[in-house]
Design a protein around this motif. Sequence first.
Motif, PDB file in Angstrom:
ATOM      1  N   THR A  56       0.837  -1.082  -0.107  1.00 36.17           N
ATOM      2  CA  THR A  56       0.164  -0.074   0.021  1.00 36.17           C
ATOM      3  C   THR A  56       0.979   1.045   0.166  1.00 36.17           C
ATOM      4  O   THR A  56       1.931   1.288   0.395  1.00 36.17           O
ATOM      5  CB  THR A  56      -0.813   0.170   1.137  1.00 36.17           C
ATOM      6  OG1 THR A  56      -0.213   0.093   2.543  1.00 36.17           O
ATOM      7  CG2 THR A  56      -2.049  -1.065   0.955  1.00 36.17           C
ATOM      8  N   ILE A  58       0.560   4.810   1.648  1.00 28.32           N
ATOM      9  CA  ILE A  58      -0.222   5.612   2.351  1.00 28.32           C
ATOM     10  C   ILE A  58       0.065   7.305   2.345  1.00 28.32           C
ATOM     11  O   ILE A  58       1.090   7.392   2.416  1.00 28.32           O
ATOM     12  CB  ILE A  58       0.139   5.028   3.909  1.00 28.32           C
ATOM     13  CG1 ILE A  58       1.295   5.337   4.374  1.00 28.32           C
ATOM     14  CG2 ILE A  58      -0.357   3.504   3.930  1.00 28.32           C
ATOM     15  CD1 ILE A  58       1.621   5.158   5.959  1.00 28.32           C
ATOM     16  N   SER A  59      -1.034   7.640   2.914  1.00 30.33           N
ATOM     17  CA  SER A  59      -0.835   9.198   3.023  1.00 30.33           C
ATOM     18  C   SER A  59      -1.606   9.449   4.422  1.00 30.33           C
ATOM     19  O   SER A  59      -2.460   8.618   4.485  1.00 30.33           O
ATOM     20  CB  SER A  59      -1.161  10.154   2.116  1.00 30.33           C
ATOM     21  OG  SER A  59      -2.354  10.028   1.721  1.00 30.33           O
ATOM     22  N   GLU A  60      -1.596  10.492   4.783  1.00 31.81           N
ATOM     23  CA  GLU A  60      -2.324  10.583   6.145  1.00 31.81           C
ATOM     24  C   GLU A  60      -3.840  10.805   5.927  1.00 31.81           C
ATOM     25  O   GLU A  60      -4.387  11.433   5.022  1.00 31.81           O
ATOM     26  CB  GLU A  60      -1.846  12.147   6.715  1.00 31.81           C
ATOM     27  CG  GLU A  60      -0.539  11.972   7.424  1.00 31.81           C
ATOM     28  CD  GLU A  60      -0.140  13.281   8.356  1.00 31.81           C
ATOM     29  OE1 GLU A  60      -1.038  13.793   8.570  1.00 31.81           O
ATOM     30  OE2 GLU A  60       1.029  13.485   8.767  1.00 31.81           O
ATOM     31  N   GLU A  62      -5.476   8.039   4.461  1.00 26.00           N
ATOM     32  CA  GLU A  62      -6.043   7.234   3.361  1.00 26.00           C
ATOM     33  C   GLU A  62      -4.927   6.371   2.862  1.00 26.00           C
ATOM     34  O   GLU A  62      -3.490   6.528   3.136  1.00 26.00           O
ATOM     35  CB  GLU A  62      -6.616   8.084   2.069  1.00 26.00           C
ATOM     36  CG  GLU A  62      -5.398   8.842   1.305  1.00 26.00           C
ATOM     37  CD  GLU A  62      -6.081   9.537  -0.035  1.00 26.00           C
ATOM     38  OE1 GLU A  62      -6.827   8.871  -0.505  1.00 26.00           O
ATOM     39  OE2 GLU A  62      -5.807  10.686   0.049  1.00 26.00           O
ATOM     40  N   GLU A  63      -5.256   5.166   2.276  1.00 27.03           N
ATOM     41  CA  GLU A  63      -4.363   4.060   1.724  1.00 27.03           C
ATOM     42  C   GLU A  63      -4.718   3.825   0.398  1.00 27.03           C
ATOM     43  O   GLU A  63      -5.764   3.639   0.083  1.00 27.03           O
ATOM     44  CB  GLU A  63      -4.360   2.709   2.676  1.00 27.03           C
ATOM     45  CG  GLU A  63      -3.754   2.978   4.083  1.00 27.03           C
ATOM     46  CD  GLU A  63      -3.784   1.868   4.842  1.00 27.03           C
ATOM     47  OE1 GLU A  63      -3.873   0.812   4.363  1.00 27.03           O
ATOM     48  OE2 GLU A  63      -3.240   1.832   5.944  1.00 27.03           O
ATOM     49  N   HIS A  80       3.647  10.925   2.196  1.00 22.94           N
ATOM     50  CA  HIS A  80       3.202   9.741   1.878  1.00 22.94           C
ATOM     51  C   HIS A  80       4.325   8.575   2.107  1.00 22.94           C
ATOM     52  O   HIS A  80       5.679   9.003   2.330  1.00 22.94           O
ATOM     53  CB  HIS A  80       2.915   9.462   0.218  1.00 22.94           C
ATOM     54  CG  HIS A  80       4.195   9.842  -0.592  1.00 22.94           C
ATOM     55  ND1 HIS A  80       4.674  10.857  -0.819  1.00 22.94           N
ATOM     56  CD2 HIS A  80       4.843   8.919  -1.467  1.00 22.94           C
ATOM     57  CE1 HIS A  80       5.706  11.012  -1.665  1.00 22.94           C
ATOM     58  NE2 HIS A  80       5.660   9.645  -1.782  1.00 22.94           N
ATOM     59  N   ARG A  83       4.362   0.942   1.788  1.00 21.75           N
ATOM     60  CA  ARG A  83       4.465  -0.277   2.668  1.00 21.75           C
ATOM     61  C   ARG A  83       4.465  -1.482   1.923  1.00 21.75           C
ATOM     62  O   ARG A  83       3.097  -1.824   1.450  1.00 21.75           O
ATOM     63  CB  ARG A  83       3.377  -0.005   3.765  1.00 21.75           C
ATOM     64  CG  ARG A  83       3.318   1.207   4.535  1.00 21.75           C
ATOM     65  CD  ARG A  83       4.484   1.577   5.356  1.00 21.75           C
ATOM     66  NE  ARG A  83       4.203   2.458   6.278  1.00 21.75           N
ATOM     67  CZ  ARG A  83       5.085   3.654   6.580  1.00 21.75           C
ATOM     68  NH1 ARG A  83       6.274   3.604   6.035  1.00 21.75           N
ATOM     69  NH2 ARG A  83       5.075   4.597   7.490  1.00 21.75           N
TER      70      ARG A  83
END
Length: 316
Positions: A56, A58-60, A62-63, A80, A83
């Motif tokens: 994934t 990720i950003s603060e 949301e994924e 971002h 992962r």
Amino acid sequence: MGRKKKRYVEDHIFRIYPDYPLLVLDKIAWAKAGANDPLHFHYYLEIGYCYEGQGTIISEGEEAAFCQGSISLVAPNLLHATRNENGMYNMWGYLFVDLEDFVKLFSFIDERMHMKICRQLFYGVRILDERKYEQLTFLLKQIFRTAGEKKGTYKMQVMSLLCSFLFMLYDVLEHRVEEEAVSLPLLPAIDYIYDHYMEQIKVGQLADMCHFSESHFRKVFQKMKGLGPVDYINCIRVREACRMLQNTMEPIRIVGEKCGYLSISSFERNFKKRMGVLPAKWREERRLYRKKERGEYEIKQILVEERTGDGEENHF
């Protein structure tokens, strides 16, 4: 009392130049991306292609899941991190594009189209499946291949391919059924920041443009962009300052004023926070770097000419 951990790592602007406003990194591999790796951001549009692996981005708030064959789009100045799933092996190709400078190189892209492209590409994280967008995938792989071979007029070829890719990408995003509308309320504020970063901007003023209270605007902005509005404004200002420091001989004080800072101390403080050194030091480092780069280029040219000369003598 422990030391405060840095929440993000910045990508330095000096790696991309206005006459060739993109950085191509192909076949970048890693075996593991830890769950605690810090979020980071780039000043540029990030376009990625996943050759192998899954996980994934990720950003603060949301994924977005990716897998082999995914095309990823990450907006400029967005916190971002990638992962990997269960620490598995991943391999990526990346383009980092300074869209502002890129558009300036093509006279047929008018201001209206420029704004439309920016509005589509400057927000959030998106993932596209190569099976649905074969033409986009073909162009992207061709960019990596051409940039890697470095033959003849490869830079012009890469720029032309990227231009086609971005226009096609714009059409795809315009017509996607699952178009993400979550950042739309922020559009008036974002557009205003890009147009007026050199002026004094109040957060309350931006909130009014979006019809939010100031406190709610700050929360929404932080969630959507991963940075608070003041930090975001400073990112844009420092980016423009880097461009001026690199391409002009304007005094440091004047550069700071033109980028919206009322005092040289404020400019130097914010610049060092993001670039790690003071503006004067950064400019000097850039000069030495480019001088070295020119020297290496001249040496290569001499070697090429010598080889060519030897070859001609042997031939005759």
